[in-house]
Motif scaffolding. Structure first.
Motif, PDB file in Angstrom:
ATOM      1  N   VAL A  98       0.838  -1.205   0.000  1.00  0.00           N
ATOM      2  CA  VAL A  98       0.000   0.000   0.000  1.00  0.00           C
ATOM      3  C   VAL A  98       0.872   1.254   0.000  1.00  0.00           C
ATOM      4  CG1 VAL A  98      -1.651   1.309   1.403  1.00  0.00           C
ATOM      5  CG2 VAL A  98      -1.999  -1.102   1.035  1.00  0.00           C
ATOM      6  N   SER A  99       2.048   1.160   0.590  1.00  0.00           N
ATOM      7  CA  SER A  99       2.925   2.310   0.656  1.00  0.00           C
ATOM      8  C   SER A  99       3.711   2.534  -0.633  1.00  0.00           C
ATOM      9  CB  SER A  99       3.912   2.155   1.821  1.00  0.00           C
ATOM     10  OG  SER A  99       3.213   2.176   3.033  1.00  0.00           O
ATOM     11  N   ALA A 100       3.665   1.604  -1.532  1.00  0.00           N
ATOM     12  CA  ALA A 100       4.370   1.793  -2.801  1.00  0.00           C
ATOM     13  C   ALA A 100       3.846   3.050  -3.488  1.00  0.00           C
ATOM     14  CB  ALA A 100       4.183   0.571  -3.682  1.00  0.00           C
ATOM     15  N   ARG A 101       4.742   3.784  -4.107  1.00  0.00           N
ATOM     16  CA  ARG A 101       4.358   5.070  -4.699  1.00  0.00           C
ATOM     17  C   ARG A 101       3.239   4.934  -5.719  1.00  0.00           C
ATOM     18  NH1 ARG A 101       9.833   8.494  -5.695  1.00  0.00           N
ATOM     19  NH2 ARG A 101      10.048   9.118  -3.544  1.00  0.00           N
ATOM     20  N   LYS A 102       3.321   3.901  -6.548  1.00  0.00           N
ATOM     21  CA  LYS A 102       2.318   3.730  -7.589  1.00  0.00           C
ATOM     22  C   LYS A 102       0.922   3.574  -6.990  1.00  0.00           C
ATOM     23  CE  LYS A 102       2.972   1.639 -12.020  1.00  0.00           C
ATOM     24  NZ  LYS A 102       3.474   0.503 -12.756  1.00  0.00           N
TER      25      LYS A 102
END
Length: 119
Positions: A98-102
């Protein structure tokens, strides 16, 4: 007026030979890691010999020598500490995804914060 400014600026104490906050934080982090490592090593040396009634890793893999991966998973899930570890690992994977930039750019900010608060 210029003399007054010079007088006040010369009275400001200059801090020398202080430890920067980043270095202090690094010292605290490494102290914490080393202390925890020492505690874990003492616990392993005292309780990890396999002579107690607790299911140890050596006993588990001796029983499951030629077992399938699914059988090993369910055997580990039967141990409460292993089950909690699996749940914690799954939560880390969910938070990281969820924290991934995308993904973070596509989610509304409220949704992203809500997911992090729930975890």
């Amino acid at each position: 007026m210029r003399e007054a400014v010079e007088a006040t600026s010369s009275q400001v104490p200059v801090r020398r030979r202080t430890v920067p906050p980043v270095v202090a934080a690094r010292w605290v982090l490494w102290t914490f890691v080393i202390a925890n490592l020492a505690i874990v090593e003492v616990l392993f040396l005292n309780a990890g010999t396999g002579q107690n009634g607790v299911l140890t890793v050596a006993k588990l893999f001796a029983r499951l020598d030629d077992a399938s991966m699914l059988k090993i998973f369910f055997a580990l899930a039967g141990v409460p500490a292993s089950l909690l570890g699996m749940v914690a690992a799954a939560l880390v994977v969910v938070v990281a995804s969820v924290s991934a930039r995308k993904v973070r750019r596509r989610l509304r900010q409220e949704t992203w914060h809500g997911l992090h608060l729930l975890m």
